[in-house]
Structures are given as structure tokens and as C-alpha cells.
Design a protein around this motif. Structure first.
Motif, PDB file in Angstrom:
ATOM      1  N   SER A  90      -7.319   8.419   2.276  1.00 36.17           N
ATOM      2  CA  SER A  90      -8.359   7.574   2.727  1.00 36.17           C
ATOM      3  C   SER A  90      -8.079   6.271   3.276  1.00 36.17           C
ATOM      4  O   SER A  90      -8.394   5.899   4.235  1.00 36.17           O
ATOM      5  CB  SER A  90      -9.653   7.529   1.673  1.00 36.17           C
ATOM      6  N   ASP A  91      -7.258   5.719   2.584  1.00 40.27           N
ATOM      7  CA  ASP A  91      -6.561   4.288   2.806  1.00 40.27           C
ATOM      8  C   ASP A  91      -5.844   4.685   4.357  1.00 40.27           C
ATOM      9  O   ASP A  91      -5.894   3.800   5.071  1.00 40.27           O
ATOM     10  CB  ASP A  91      -5.593   3.787   1.770  1.00 40.27           C
ATOM     11  N   GLN A  92      -4.820   5.402   4.404  1.00 40.32           N
ATOM     12  CA  GLN A  92      -4.153   5.904   5.444  1.00 40.32           C
ATOM     13  C   GLN A  92      -4.985   6.313   6.629  1.00 40.32           C
ATOM     14  O   GLN A  92      -4.838   5.855   7.819  1.00 40.32           O
ATOM     15  CB  GLN A  92      -3.336   7.017   5.316  1.00 40.32           C
ATOM     16  N   VAL A  93      -6.081   6.946   6.394  1.00 38.52           N
ATOM     17  CA  VAL A  93      -7.155   7.275   7.549  1.00 38.52           C
ATOM     18  C   VAL A  93      -7.674   5.975   8.059  1.00 38.52           C
ATOM     19  O   VAL A  93      -7.889   5.811   9.278  1.00 38.52           O
ATOM     20  CB  VAL A  93      -8.052   8.103   7.102  1.00 38.52           C
ATOM     21  N   LEU A  94      -8.043   4.931   7.198  1.00 42.16           N
ATOM     22  CA  LEU A  94      -8.848   4.002   7.548  1.00 42.16           C
ATOM     23  C   LEU A  94      -7.813   3.051   8.449  1.00 42.16           C
ATOM     24  O   LEU A  94      -8.218   2.251   9.437  1.00 42.16           O
ATOM     25  CB  LEU A  94      -9.341   3.152   6.449  1.00 42.16           C
TER      26      LEU A  94
END
Length: 107
Positions: free
Chosen positions: A64-68
Motif C-alpha cells: 500500500s505504501d508503494q502504491v501511494l
């Protein structure tokens, strides 16, 4: 009418799971599962003994952090491109207006 689905078997942390997807989605599902498996193995090998649930949760948070971060980079890139386009359009308008005035003044 929706596309027919087919079963797809994937393995994550040495556990097999069955999912259903359309033939068009199969390759992406397998790639996503392999990526998730790699992420979860890296977390598991990172040291402390964690439950499968905690490993999955950590992997989900990491992804999720990577996507954000990717969304933010994309937004920043888009803003830079939009600003560049506006700047070039303004320069072009100034150039065209300058030549139009020169043409009118030379009459």
C-alpha cells in the motif's frame, strides 16, 4: 454477459490457494501472487517469527505504501508536464501575437 472464469492455483508462503478469474486476468493474477509471495517471504526471512496474518498485514502495508508513493510521483510528474505545456503554450501565444502585431504595423 460476463466473461467465463477459470480456476487458477497460486502458492504463497508454500500454501496453495485457488482463485477464479477470466483468461484475460490470469497472467496478471499469477504475477501479482508471485510478487506477494516474494514480499511475504522477505518479511518472514527478516527475522522474528511472525504469524501468517502478521506477515500478510505487513506485506499489505508495504505494498500500500508503494502504491501511494507511486501515485504521488505520478501526480508530481503530471503537474510538471502540465506546467511545461502551459509555459510552452504561453510562449507560443506570445510569439504568434508578436508576429501578428508586426504584420499589422508593417501595413
Amino acid at each position: 454477459m460476463s466473461d467465463p472464469t477459470e480456476p487458477v492455483s497460486i502458492t504463497i508462503l508454500d500454501r496453495k490457494y485457488q482463485f477464479a478469474c477470466t483468461p484475460q486476468e490470469r497472467k496478471a493474477l499469477i504475477a501479482a501472487a508471485q510478487h506477494l509471495d516474494e514480499q511475504m517471504k522477505a518479511i518472514k526471512e527478516g527475522g522474528r517469527l511472525l504469524s501468517l496474518e502478521r506477515i500478510a498485514l505487513q506485506a499489505a502495508l508495504n505494498l500500500s505504501d508503494q502504491v501511494l508513493r507511486m501515485k504521488q510521483l505520478e501526480e508530481t510528474r503530471k503537474e510538471r508536464i502540465d506546467n511545461k505545456i502551459r509555459m510552452l503554450a504561453d510562449q507560443l501565444a506570445e510569439h504568434v501575437n508578436g508576429h501578428a502585431e508586426d504584420a499589422l504595423n508593417s501595413r
